[in-house]
Design an enzyme around this catalytic site. Structure first.
Site, PDB file in Angstrom:
ATOM      1  CG  ASN A   1      -3.241  -0.894 -12.981  1.00 58.60           C
ATOM      2  OD1 ASN A   1      -3.104  -1.062 -11.765  1.00 58.60           O
ATOM      3  ND2 ASN A   1      -2.568  -1.620 -13.867  1.00 58.60           N
TER       4      ASN A   1
ATOM      5  CG  HIS B   1       2.369  -2.070 -15.503  1.00 57.48           C
ATOM      6  ND1 HIS B   1       2.012  -3.289 -14.980  1.00 57.48           N
ATOM      7  CD2 HIS B   1       3.405  -2.309 -16.337  1.00 57.48           C
ATOM      8  CE1 HIS B   1       2.786  -4.221 -15.481  1.00 57.48           C
ATOM      9  NE2 HIS B   1       3.656  -3.660 -16.304  1.00 57.48           N
TER      10      HIS B   1
ATOM     11  N   GLY C   1       0.780  -1.238   0.000  1.00 55.42           N
ATOM     12  CA  GLY C   1       0.000   0.000   0.000  1.00 55.42           C
ATOM     13  C   GLY C   1       0.810   1.284   0.000  1.00 55.42           C
TER      14      GLY C   1
HETATM   15  C1  GRF Z   1       3.388  -1.067  -7.526  1.00 55.30           C
HETATM   16  O1  GRF Z   1       4.694  -1.296  -7.990  1.00 55.30           O
HETATM   17  C2  GRF Z   1       2.440  -0.912  -8.679  1.00 55.30           C
HETATM   18  O2  GRF Z   1       3.030  -0.370  -9.812  1.00 55.30           O
HETATM   19  C3  GRF Z   1       2.019  -2.331  -8.951  1.00 55.30           C
HETATM   20  O3  GRF Z   1       1.945  -2.934  -7.690  1.00 55.30           O
HETATM   21  C4  GRF Z   1       2.838  -2.280  -6.793  1.00 55.30           C
HETATM   22  C5  GRF Z   1       2.050  -1.924  -5.565  1.00 55.30           C
HETATM   23  O4  GRF Z   1       2.881  -1.424  -4.545  1.00 55.30           O
HETATM   24  N1  GRF Z   1       0.783  -2.368  -9.702  1.00 55.30           N
HETATM   25  P1  GRF Z   1       2.262  -0.807  -3.215  1.00 55.30           P
HETATM   26  O5  GRF Z   1       1.374  -1.876  -2.611  1.00 55.30           O
HETATM   27  O6  GRF Z   1       1.484   0.418  -3.605  1.00 55.30           O
HETATM   28  O7  GRF Z   1       3.424  -0.490  -2.351  1.00 55.30           O
END
Ligand code: GRF
Length: 209
Positions: free
Chosen positions: A110, A112, A15
């Site tokens: 989203n 990525h 998160g």
């Molecule tokens: C991030 O690297 C995002 O790009 C990917 O999942 C990860 C989530 O990280 N979709 P976090 O839980 O927000 O630290």
């Protein structure tokens, strides 16, 4: 679009992107409020972060539902009852069905950790690193029915140096994520994004930094 947007963040894990959005909204303004954090993982740190910030935190156990569709229909009910305007996926590791994707058409973002359409899927940073690409980056995009696909809102590239370790690359990627995701969410909340086919126009371009 008018008024403050009601945002739901979907997260399955740590998160840190959720935290970046929460922090941004404390000192600046996203143009909306995170009113719900949803997770498919009861142990997600993201749920704790939500509770700590007085944001409603909800977990549904997918094992209690017969199908993914049933699961998403239950989430849809929740989203409707919370009058959600925007879903922000931030490390949500459970595939959405068309029930949610069509129910929130052009209203799901989203993030990525690679430059789409390269390195789709769940291990993008590692794969880009192993491949030996010299440039990677971060993509924020609207979500459609295909995996890691949909009109791109923001992309930011970074150079990968010959001496960079995987861990350094991960840190650099996350730093970019935490800076650009709030920006993209804000564009949406302020009604500054116009989708035309597979392209997103930012209507009132402001200086990036
Ligand atoms: C991030 O690297 C995002 O790009 C990917 O999942 C990860 C989530 O990280 N979709 P976090 O839980 O927000 O630290």
């Amino acid at each position: 679009m008018s008024g403050r947007k009601r945002i739901s963040v979907f997260a399955s894990g740590f998160g840190s992107n959720l935290q970046a959005l929460i922090d941004y909204n404390k000192k600046d303004d996203l143009g909306g409020d995170i009113v719900l954090v949803f997770s498919n993982n009861s142990g997600a740190r993201a749920l704790e972060r939500a509770r700590k910030n007085n944001i409603k935190a909800v977990f549904f156990d997918s094992e209690k539902f017969n199908t993914r569709e049933d699961y998403d229909l239950e989430i849809l009910k929740l989203l409707k009852s919370e009058r959600i305007d925007l879903i922000v996926l931030a490390g949500y590791m459970y595939l959405l069905t068309p029930f949610i994707i069509n129910g929130f058409k052009n209203k799901i973002l989203n993030i990525h950790p690679a430059l789409l359409p390269s390195f789709k899927g769940t291990h993008s940073i590692q794969e880009a690193f192993d491949y030996g690409v010299k440039i990677s980056g971060v993509t924020v995009h609207f979500v459609d029915e295909m995996l890691d696909h949909g009109p791109i809102v923001i992309q930011e590239a970074l150079n990968i140096g010959a001496e960079d370790t995987l861990q350094e690359l991960e840190e650099k990627i996350h730093k970019i994520e935490h800076r650009i995701y709030p920006k993209a969410v804000k564009y949406f909340c302020k009604g500054e994004l116009l989708i035309e086919g597979n392209k997103t126009k930012i209507l009132k371009s402001k200086p990036e930094r």
